[in-house]
Enzyme design. Sequence first.
Site, PDB file in Angstrom:
ATOM      1  N   TYR A   1     -73.725  37.863 -80.948  1.00  0.00           N
ATOM      2  CA  TYR A   1     -72.939  38.551 -79.908  1.00  0.00           C
ATOM      3  C   TYR A   1     -73.662  38.728 -78.576  1.00  0.00           C
ATOM      4  CZ  TYR A   1     -70.308  39.650 -84.133  1.00  0.00           C
ATOM      5  OH  TYR A   1     -69.610  39.545 -85.308  1.00  0.00           O
TER       6      TYR A   1
ATOM      7  N   HIS B   1     -63.249  35.378 -78.939  1.00  0.00           N
ATOM      8  CA  HIS B   1     -64.346  35.843 -79.802  1.00  0.00           C
ATOM      9  C   HIS B   1     -65.658  35.448 -79.156  1.00  0.00           C
ATOM     10  CE1 HIS B   1     -61.483  36.911 -82.814  1.00  0.00           C
ATOM     11  NE2 HIS B   1     -60.897  35.746 -82.607  1.00  0.00           N
TER      12      HIS B   1
HETATM   13  C1  DQA Z   1     -65.776  38.799 -83.239  1.00  0.00           C
HETATM   14  C2  DQA Z   1     -65.861  37.971 -84.526  1.00  0.00           C
HETATM   15  C3  DQA Z   1     -65.374  38.754 -85.714  1.00  0.00           C
HETATM   16  O1  DQA Z   1     -65.483  37.971 -86.901  1.00  0.00           O
HETATM   17  C4  DQA Z   1     -66.205  40.005 -85.895  1.00  0.00           C
HETATM   18  O2  DQA Z   1     -65.724  40.757 -86.979  1.00  0.00           O
HETATM   19  C5  DQA Z   1     -66.302  40.815 -84.653  1.00  0.00           C
HETATM   20  C6  DQA Z   1     -66.472  40.137 -83.384  1.00  0.00           C
HETATM   21  C7  DQA Z   1     -66.417  38.077 -82.044  1.00  0.00           C
HETATM   22  O3  DQA Z   1     -66.191  38.513 -80.922  1.00  0.00           O
HETATM   23  O4  DQA Z   1     -67.155  37.098 -82.238  1.00  0.00           O
HETATM   24  O5  DQA Z   1     -66.294  42.045 -84.707  1.00  0.00           O
HETATM   25  O6  DQA Z   1     -64.402  39.017 -82.942  1.00  0.00           O
END
Ligand code: DQA
Length: 149
Positions: free
Chosen positions: A27, A104
């Site tokens: 992230y 995402h």
């Molecule tokens: C997410 C990907 C999801 O699988 C995860 O549960 C998240 C963040 C992303 O931004 O990569 O909370 O949405």
Amino acid sequence: MSSVRNRIEVMHGVNLDQLGRRSPAHYGTASFDELQFKVDGFGEELDLSLRFFQTNHEGDFVERLHELDGTVDGIVLNPGAWTHYSYAIRDALELAALPAVEVHLSDIHKREEFRRHSVISDLCLATISGQGIDGYREALVRLRAELGA
Ligand code: DQA
């Protein structure tokens, strides 16, 4: 009433407020406030008017979707883990009936099996995944093209 369709709701779901503390490999290191600041800058650059919403409560996310009618022209959403299983959010997104782009930060297609499926992607104009915060800029560009803003 203005005829410019440039009002976008940027919606974040569960655990995204914890960015900065979550796995930087997936992230990045930016905090949630830093993410919002950067995305707000993309909005200004693209002449879009952004409104931000985040919650860790699924029902609140659903209710927010219910309330969007007539207040915004499009949606950028990252529902976090709800993406993979929340039919409640899927149904509410369908009900909102607004152009939407799913974002995402991480590449959900290259992670655990359970993340590879999104229950909302077929309701969205596009799914942008694995581009970090820059993915939000791409989502806004895509929405702007759709709205003719
Ligand atoms: C997410 C990907 C999801 O699988 C995860 O549960 C998240 C963040 C992303 O931004 O990569 O909370 O949405």
